[in-house]
Design an enzyme around this catalytic site. Sequence first.
Site, PDB file in Angstrom:
ATOM      1  N   CYS A   1       0.841  -1.196   0.000  1.00  0.00           N
ATOM      2  CA  CYS A   1       0.000   0.000   0.000  1.00  0.00           C
ATOM      3  C   CYS A   1       0.877   1.247   0.000  1.00  0.00           C
ATOM      4  CB  CYS A   1      -0.918   0.009   1.229  1.00  0.00           C
ATOM      5  SG  CYS A   1      -2.029   1.425   1.298  1.00  0.00           S
TER       6      CYS A   1
ATOM      7  N   HIS B   1     -10.171   1.446   1.393  1.00  0.00           N
ATOM      8  CA  HIS B   1      -9.651   2.687   1.993  1.00  0.00           C
ATOM      9  C   HIS B   1     -10.787   3.650   2.333  1.00  0.00           C
ATOM     10  CE1 HIS B   1      -5.330   2.266   2.011  1.00  0.00           C
ATOM     11  NE2 HIS B   1      -5.269   2.006   0.720  1.00  0.00           N
TER      12      HIS B   1
ATOM     13  N   HIS C   1      -9.270  -2.975  -3.176  1.00  0.00           N
ATOM     14  CA  HIS C   1      -8.273  -2.392  -2.258  1.00  0.00           C
ATOM     15  C   HIS C   1      -8.585  -0.910  -2.029  1.00  0.00           C
ATOM     16  CE1 HIS C   1      -3.979  -1.809  -0.780  1.00  0.00           C
ATOM     17  NE2 HIS C   1      -4.341  -0.572  -1.061  1.00  0.00           N
ATOM     18  N   GLU C   2      -8.954  -0.207  -3.112  1.00  0.00           N
ATOM     19  CA  GLU C   2      -9.231   1.233  -2.984  1.00  0.00           C
ATOM     20  C   GLU C   2     -10.542   1.510  -2.259  1.00  0.00           C
ATOM     21  OE1 GLU C   2      -5.667   1.368  -4.707  1.00  0.00           O
ATOM     22  OE2 GLU C   2      -6.695   2.824  -3.445  1.00  0.00           O
TER      23      GLU C   2
HETATM   24  C1  LIG Z   1       1.725  -0.237  -3.045  1.00  0.00           C
HETATM   25  C2  LIG Z   1       2.234  -0.451  -4.446  1.00  0.00           C
HETATM   26  C3  LIG Z   1       3.272  -1.553  -4.444  1.00  0.00           C
HETATM   27  C4  LIG Z   1       2.870   0.840  -4.947  1.00  0.00           C
HETATM   28  C5  LIG Z   1       1.081  -0.896  -5.361  1.00  0.00           C
HETATM   29  N1  LIG Z   1       1.574  -1.088  -6.714  1.00  0.00           N
HETATM   30  C6  LIG Z   1       1.542  -2.346  -7.193  1.00  0.00           C
HETATM   31  O1  LIG Z   1       1.089  -3.276  -6.529  1.00  0.00           O
HETATM   32  N2  LIG Z   1       2.084  -2.668  -8.404  1.00  0.00           N
HETATM   33  C7  LIG Z   1       2.076  -1.963  -9.554  1.00  0.00           C
HETATM   34  C8  LIG Z   1       2.649  -0.709  -9.655  1.00  0.00           C
HETATM   35  C9  LIG Z   1       2.624  -0.085 -10.893  1.00  0.00           C
HETATM   36  F1  LIG Z   1       3.163   1.103 -11.062  1.00  0.00           F
HETATM   37  C10 LIG Z   1       2.057  -0.673 -11.985  1.00  0.00           C
HETATM   38  C11 LIG Z   1       1.496  -1.917 -11.821  1.00  0.00           C
HETATM   39  F2  LIG Z   1       0.921  -2.488 -12.870  1.00  0.00           F
HETATM   40  C12 LIG Z   1       1.513  -2.570 -10.634  1.00  0.00           C
HETATM   41  C13 LIG Z   1      -0.068   0.082  -5.384  1.00  0.00           C
HETATM   42  O2  LIG Z   1       0.001   1.074  -6.118  1.00  0.00           O
HETATM   43  N3  LIG Z   1      -1.167  -0.155  -4.607  1.00  0.00           N
HETATM   44  C14 LIG Z   1      -2.198   0.864  -4.584  1.00  0.00           C
HETATM   45  C15 LIG Z   1      -2.464   1.416  -3.192  1.00  0.00           C
HETATM   46  O3  LIG Z   1      -1.656   1.332  -2.286  1.00  0.00           O
HETATM   47  N4  LIG Z   1      -3.638   1.992  -3.081  1.00  0.00           N
HETATM   48  O4  LIG Z   1      -4.062   2.489  -1.913  1.00  0.00           O
HETATM   49  C16 LIG Z   1      -1.400  -1.373  -3.832  1.00  0.00           C
HETATM   50  C17 LIG Z   1      -1.960  -2.489  -4.741  1.00  0.00           C
HETATM   51  C18 LIG Z   1      -2.120  -3.779  -3.919  1.00  0.00           C
HETATM   52  C19 LIG Z   1      -3.252  -4.523  -4.547  1.00  0.00           C
HETATM   53  C20 LIG Z   1      -4.043  -3.543  -5.326  1.00  0.00           C
HETATM   54  C21 LIG Z   1      -3.358  -2.218  -5.283  1.00  0.00           C
HETATM   55 ZN   LIG Z   2      -3.573   1.247  -0.338  1.00  0.00          ZN
END
Ligand SMILES: CC(C)(C)[C@H](NC(=O)Nc1cc(F)cc(F)c1)C(=O)N(CC(=O)NO)CC1CCCC1
Ligand SMILES: [Zn+2]
EC number: 3.5.1.88
Length: 187
Positions: A114, A161, A157-158
């Site tokens: 996250c 939040h 996930h969003e």
């Molecule tokens: C926390 C983080 C590792 C940065 C995660 N990114 C991710 O999982 N991989 C990723 C990154 C890219 F740029 C392009 C791509 F295709 C894949 C993410 O953005 N989130 C969103 C977040 O924290 N929202 O509050 C966490 C993910 C975990 C499962 C769904 C979202």
């Molecule tokens: Zn998150």
Amino acid sequence: MITMNDIIREGNPTLREVAKEVPMPPTDEEKKLGEEMLEFLKNSQDPVKAEELQLRGGVGLAAPQLDISKRLIAVHVPSSDPEDDTPVLSTVMFNPKILSHSVQDACLGEGEGCLSVDREVPGYVVRHARVTVSYYDEAGVKHKRRLKNYEAIVVQHEIDHLNGVMFYDHINEENPFALKEGVLVIE
Ligand SMILES: CC(C)(C)[C@H](NC(=O)Nc1cc(F)cc(F)c1)C(=O)N(CC(=O)NO)CC1CCCC1
Ligand SMILES: [Zn+2]
């Protein structure tokens, strides 16, 4: 523009609040916020800009992560095909709501992280494999969309939040990698 400094981290009570519905149509300020959230995600996935601005590559962001307790999320999920530049899902969702979901559950084989959590928390985060979500766009138009696989995980996930739920709330404490029969593991 939004950078990592604008993203609040675990421990900030806003991350545990239930965010408020956004009256439709959104105000200009709320529309601008949505656009900035989507721009942050695009920048974070652009190697040059991400390096320049020191951004973590993000696929989703919820307004409470900016200390704004409103029901507004942005998602920008790139295609898994490196040849394909068209994202599978790139949008701002006001008042997103899960209308229905599959019986089948799913989780990411790699677990989750996250943008508001600066540590690794190992374990499977079990979610619905497929969801039907309704949401309003920045014009206040209502949409209904069926999501599956990775984009379904991101949107869940969003939306978590917006309800004060963190991904690790779903991890089985006794055995973080315990999986029931039939759970789809998304690699
Ligand atoms: C926390 C983080 C590792 C940065 C995660 N990114 C991710 O999982 N991989 C990723 C990154 C890219 F740029 C392009 C791509 F295709 C894949 C993410 O953005 N989130 C969103 C977040 O924290 N929202 O509050 C966490 C993910 C975990 C499962 C769904 C979202
Ligand atoms: Zn998150």
